[in-house]
Design an enzyme around this catalytic site. Structure first.
Site, PDB file in Angstrom:
ATOM      1  N   LYS A 111      -5.069  29.746-126.810  1.00 14.71           N
ATOM      2  CA  LYS A 111      -4.534  28.756-127.361  1.00 14.71           C
ATOM      3  C   LYS A 111      -5.367  28.682-128.685  1.00 14.71           C
ATOM      4  O   LYS A 111      -4.582  28.451-129.899  1.00 14.71           O
ATOM      5  CB  LYS A 111      -4.538  27.589-126.532  1.00 14.71           C
ATOM      6  CG  LYS A 111      -3.362  27.516-125.611  1.00 14.71           C
ATOM      7  CD  LYS A 111      -2.223  26.927-125.783  1.00 14.71           C
ATOM      8  CE  LYS A 111      -1.033  27.405-124.903  1.00 14.71           C
ATOM      9  NZ  LYS A 111      -1.320  27.145-123.582  1.00 14.71           N
ATOM     10  N   LYS A 194       3.001  39.185-121.206  1.00 16.06           N
ATOM     11  CA  LYS A 194       3.361  38.230-120.310  1.00 16.06           C
ATOM     12  C   LYS A 194       4.870  37.426-120.851  1.00 16.06           C
ATOM     13  O   LYS A 194       4.641  37.117-122.203  1.00 16.06           O
ATOM     14  CB  LYS A 194       2.449  37.064-119.830  1.00 16.06           C
ATOM     15  CG  LYS A 194       2.726  35.717-119.742  1.00 16.06           C
ATOM     16  CD  LYS A 194       1.831  34.911-119.216  1.00 16.06           C
ATOM     17  CE  LYS A 194       2.186  33.415-119.150  1.00 16.06           C
ATOM     18  NZ  LYS A 194       1.873  32.469-120.078  1.00 16.06           N
ATOM     19  N   LYS A 197       6.535  30.768-122.989  1.00 14.14           N
ATOM     20  CA  LYS A 197       7.437  29.681-123.953  1.00 14.14           C
ATOM     21  C   LYS A 197       6.991  29.984-125.239  1.00 14.14           C
ATOM     22  O   LYS A 197       7.542  30.033-126.267  1.00 14.14           O
ATOM     23  CB  LYS A 197       7.290  28.454-123.475  1.00 14.14           C
ATOM     24  CG  LYS A 197       7.959  28.197-122.256  1.00 14.14           C
ATOM     25  CD  LYS A 197       7.741  26.751-121.869  1.00 14.14           C
ATOM     26  CE  LYS A 197       7.559  26.338-120.081  1.00 14.14           C
ATOM     27  NZ  LYS A 197       7.069  25.404-119.758  1.00 14.14           N
TER      28      LYS A 197
HETATM   29  P1  TYM Z   1       3.382  26.555-117.355  1.00 18.68           P
HETATM   30  O1  TYM Z   1       4.220  25.303-117.593  1.00 18.68           O
HETATM   31  O2  TYM Z   1       2.835  27.468-118.316  1.00 18.68           O
HETATM   32  O3  TYM Z   1       4.016  27.283-116.162  1.00 18.68           O
HETATM   33  C1  TYM Z   1       4.685  26.757-115.006  1.00 18.68           C
HETATM   34  C2  TYM Z   1       4.356  27.880-113.879  1.00 18.68           C
HETATM   35  O4  TYM Z   1       5.275  29.006-114.251  1.00 18.68           O
HETATM   36  C3  TYM Z   1       3.991  30.201-113.937  1.00 18.68           C
HETATM   37  N1  TYM Z   1       4.458  31.100-115.035  1.00 18.68           N
HETATM   38  C4  TYM Z   1       4.633  32.529-114.806  1.00 18.68           C
HETATM   39  N2  TYM Z   1       4.377  33.151-113.478  1.00 18.68           N
HETATM   40  C5  TYM Z   1       4.411  34.400-113.533  1.00 18.68           C
HETATM   41  N3  TYM Z   1       4.922  35.114-114.790  1.00 18.68           N
HETATM   42  C6  TYM Z   1       5.025  34.380-115.911  1.00 18.68           C
HETATM   43  N4  TYM Z   1       5.219  35.137-117.228  1.00 18.68           N
HETATM   44  C7  TYM Z   1       4.871  33.185-116.058  1.00 18.68           C
HETATM   45  N5  TYM Z   1       4.825  32.093-117.026  1.00 18.68           N
HETATM   46  C8  TYM Z   1       4.622  31.008-116.259  1.00 18.68           C
HETATM   47  C9  TYM Z   1       2.839  29.497-114.162  1.00 18.68           C
HETATM   48  O5  TYM Z   1       1.751  30.514-113.682  1.00 18.68           O
HETATM   49  C10 TYM Z   1       3.160  28.288-113.617  1.00 18.68           C
HETATM   50  O6  TYM Z   1       2.742  28.168-112.244  1.00 18.68           O
HETATM   51  N6  TYM Z   1      -1.220  24.497-116.189  1.00 18.68           N
HETATM   52  C11 TYM Z   1       0.223  24.584-115.758  1.00 18.68           C
HETATM   53  C12 TYM Z   1       0.769  23.373-115.287  1.00 18.68           C
HETATM   54  C13 TYM Z   1       0.235  22.561-114.254  1.00 18.68           C
HETATM   55  C14 TYM Z   1      -0.243  22.827-112.995  1.00 18.68           C
HETATM   56  C15 TYM Z   1      -0.751  21.647-112.528  1.00 18.68           C
HETATM   57  C16 TYM Z   1       0.116  23.765-112.148  1.00 18.68           C
HETATM   58  C17 TYM Z   1      -0.423  21.325-114.855  1.00 18.68           C
HETATM   59  N7  TYM Z   1      -0.922  21.116-113.777  1.00 18.68           N
HETATM   60  C18 TYM Z   1      -1.292  21.725-111.389  1.00 18.68           C
HETATM   61  C19 TYM Z   1      -0.395  23.704-110.790  1.00 18.68           C
HETATM   62  C20 TYM Z   1      -1.024  22.569-110.484  1.00 18.68           C
HETATM   63  C21 TYM Z   1       1.107  25.441-116.813  1.00 18.68           C
HETATM   64  O7  TYM Z   1       0.585  25.265-118.069  1.00 18.68           O
HETATM   65  O8  TYM Z   1       2.069  26.096-116.213  1.00 18.68           O
END
Ligand code: TYM
Length: 331
Positions: A111, A194, A197
């Site tokens: 980031k 990957k 977004k």
């Molecule tokens: P975020 O919003 O980026 O993504 C949400 C979930 O989607 C999964 N993900 C993917 N899995 C496989 N392949 C991909 N290309 C892919 N892109 C996204 C992410 O691994 C995630 O599970 N930090 C987290 C949000 C969060 C969170 C938490 C998750 C905040 N607090 C507590 C679990 C527990 C995040 O940015 O996810």
């Protein structure tokens, strides 16, 4: 019964990576565990969204969760900022988090590289807030994609540090979870790592995309000039297309294109057409439900309120315990 926590940042529509990395697991886990799923809206503040967009994004993720089968009767579905205890515990846990280890986090480094003008402290301490989301509910399992693995490792470190600093055995160590054993990473359409977004609109297929948008994106996905020798190793871009085919198409469809690839008579255009149609078939029911739910503000508001009430019961208890353990509140 074991407890499960997971969240999605409210930074835009959900894509196939979010679905297969997290939501699909979450939908299945609701029947087997005590589940807490939430919209990580405070996490989205690192990019300073406009106030009106902020609210709209939160609602959109709630709608998408529900459309995908997250069921508020089987789990606790809430919005992170509706639980003020999270913010207080985040402040407390920040005292246990060290700058050096936070600076080494891969997502932070990524980031920081992508937004050099906005390397704020919230971005640095993002894993602390995430750890708090998890431990405030005493989660055992956390369904996430591969990209979140390091954050889970840090969560376990904070748990160990807290317990040892205060001589307690209060928090326990949560594990990242996928039913398939290994955490997964859904690749993007630009030939690189990957689906995400922040990687740009063309890299990701959103559950909300209309059939024409999906066809356009898939037809433009990066390929190569084709295999020159039978059974050759696939380049990353082709490997990615096959990985997507694997998750949405029937096994004999995958086998058909594998054979063509191995015999050097594959036409990537045909593969892409098939892939696009299979993705459309897969996402259409979700899109239709999202469209139907989008107008039902009252229903969404009620669910949000109920979820917050439930999630706060446990969160409040955890925070009270922590205040006592660390001496803010006399025993
Ligand atoms: P975020 O919003 O980026 O993504 C949400 C979930 O989607 C999964 N993900 C993917 N899995 C496989 N392949 C991909 N290309 C892919 N892109 C996204 C992410 O691994 C995630 O599970 N930090 C987290 C949000 C969060 C969170 C938490 C998750 C905040 N607090 C507590 C679990 C527990 C995040 O940015 O996810």
């Amino acid at each position: 019964m074991e407890t499960v926590v997971s969240g999605i940042r409210s930074t835009g529509n959900l894509h196939l990576g979010n679905y297969f990395g997290m939501i699909r697991q979450a939908v299945r886990m609701q029947a087997e565990y005590n589940c807490y799923f939430f919209v990580a809206d405070l996490h989205s503040l690192t990019t300073h969204p406009k106030p009106l967009d902020f609210q709209q994004n939160v609602k959109q993720v709630l709608v998408e969760f529900l459309a995908c089968g997250i069921d508020p009767d089987k789990c606790t579905l809430y919005v992170q900022s509706d639980i003020p205890e999270i913010s207080e515990l985040y402040l407390i846990m920040n005292m246990l988090a060290y700058k050096g280890e936070l600076e080494r986090v891969v997502t932070f480094k990524d980031k920081a590289r992508k937004q050099p003008d906005n390397i704020n402290a919230g971005l640095l301490t993002y894993p602390v807030l995430m750890a708090v989301d998890i431990i405030i509910q005493h989660a055992d399992k956390v369904p996430v994609g591969k990209d979140q693995e390091q954050h889970l490792e840090m969560t376990r470190n904070y748990v160990k540090r807290f317990n040892s600093m205060y001589g307690v055995n209060y928090f326990h160590e949560p594990l990242a979870f996928n039913y398939e054993k290994n955490l997964i990473k859904i690749p993007g359409l630009d030939g690189s790592g990957k689906m995400g977004k922040s990687e740009g609109g063309k890299n990701a297929v959103y559950l909300m995309d209309k059939p024409e948008q999906i066809r356009n994106k898939i037809m433009r996905a990066v390929t190569d000039s084709g295999p020159e020798k039978p059974n050759s190793t696939k380049t990353d871009a082709i490997q990615n297309l096959f990985a997507l085919l694997n998750i949405v198409s029937k096994p004999d469809t995958v086998q058909f294109f594998e054979n063509q690839y191995n015999h050097c008579n594959i036409r990537y255009g045909d593969l892409k057409k098939q892939l696009a149609e299979d993705i459309i078939k897969f996402t259409t029911p979700f899109r239709e439900k999202m469209e139907a739910l989008s107008d039902d503000d009252l229903y969404i508001q009620n669910i949000r309120k109920q979820g917050a009430e439930k999630a706060r019961i446990t969160a409040r208890k955890t925070l009270e315990d922590v205040r006592e353990i660390i001496g803010i509140k006399a025993k």
